[in-house]
Write an enzyme that holds these catalytic residues in place. Sequence first.
Site, PDB file in Angstrom:
ATOM      1  NE  ARG A 197       1.544  18.702   6.276  1.00  0.00           N
ATOM      2  CZ  ARG A 197       2.865  18.717   6.088  1.00  0.00           C
ATOM      3  NH1 ARG A 197       3.204  19.081   5.139  1.00  0.00           N
ATOM      4  NH2 ARG A 197       3.281  17.877   6.883  1.00  0.00           N
ATOM      5  CG  HIS A 249       3.364  19.190  -1.084  1.00  0.00           C
ATOM      6  ND1 HIS A 249       3.880  20.358  -1.274  1.00  0.00           N
ATOM      7  CD2 HIS A 249       3.769  19.121   0.365  1.00  0.00           C
ATOM      8  CE1 HIS A 249       4.171  21.098  -0.250  1.00  0.00           C
ATOM      9  NE2 HIS A 249       4.079  20.407   0.964  1.00  0.00           N
ATOM     10  CB  SER A 302      12.022  18.513   5.400  1.00  0.00           C
ATOM     11  OG  SER A 302      11.951  18.942   6.659  1.00  0.00           O
ATOM     12  CG  HIS A 349       7.203  14.327   9.032  1.00  0.00           C
ATOM     13  ND1 HIS A 349       5.856  14.477   8.757  1.00  0.00           N
ATOM     14  CD2 HIS A 349       7.669  14.762   7.667  1.00  0.00           C
ATOM     15  CE1 HIS A 349       5.438  14.629   7.241  1.00  0.00           C
ATOM     16  NE2 HIS A 349       6.478  15.061   6.853  1.00  0.00           N
TER      17      HIS A 349
END
Length: 342
Positions: free
Chosen positions: A15, A19, A169, A196
């Site tokens: 996922r 990118h 992020s 994350h």
Amino acid sequence: MAKKRDVWITEVALRDGSHAVAHQYTVEQVVKIAKALDEANVPYIEVAHGDGLAGSSLQYGLSRTNELELIEAAVSVCKQSKIAVLLLPGIGTMKDLQQVAGLGAKMARIATHVTEADVSAQHIGLAKELGMETVGFLMMAHMAPVEKLVEQAKLMESYGADAVYVVDSAGALLPHEVRDRIRALKQHVGVEIGFHGHNNLSLAMANSLVAIEEGATRIDGSVRCLGAGAGNTQTEVLVAVLDRLGVKTGIDLYKMMDLAEEIVAPMLPAPQEITRDSLVLGYAGVYSSFLLHARRIAEKLGMDARDILVELGKRKVVGGQEDMIVDVAVEMAKKRAESLVQ
């Protein structure tokens, strides 16, 4: 028999790693990677467009293969790993969630900006109704004070989330900032806490370890560091480090090493590195989507794009405010011109 786990790792190469391969995954590649991850006993494997379900578009990048085919293929080869999906309300829809549940996805990760948890209520509710394990994903976590993060996490908990993630992020959080956030969530939120990371400041591993020290039991990793920017916490390295620390992941380290080297590495268009671009994103704390816009306007105005990105970071500009890039750049150019006149 499933091994005991102290920490549950979600593998995001299929996922977030999308990118890094410009969303060009094929069914064959996904089958190969998912099967190897399943054999290594990775508990969760996330499969979707890099920007989540229904992300394939001119704006976010077109997928080579329909993600529903990729999800279905991953489900078909996994005997023990559960397939997870990411959904950003506003990009993915309730219908998308129903479709992937029908294909066999077992976990839904509902992602919002760190101050916008309220838009996740319906999607979290539906995921629970569909019998999916449900995770609240608070993105750009560096942009909100700890108290705000706690408030937003409690909202996601109230909607029914089984776990809430601190999501770095932009790869901008420093270890003490991760510590403060995870500690506060552990004190005030009753569900599992996850982290994350992104490696734009070379801190993904350090930050993941700090999160675990503070009680996070859900950690994201990406085999061979495959992810947006400089990538995520490298899964096979994380498994090795946690094994040295006596933290049980239940994952077969040698199998992870082998799949990283023999299956994933040959698929990479280029090695994941901390480039000038990914470094400035982490330093400024801005979305990667700002980079090209800042470059274009900087070229027109004879400026350094890095100065624009750093200023945008100071102003806490968020994804969706790309129009602000021009305003900020023009304002900076005017100030520079005025200072030259004086």
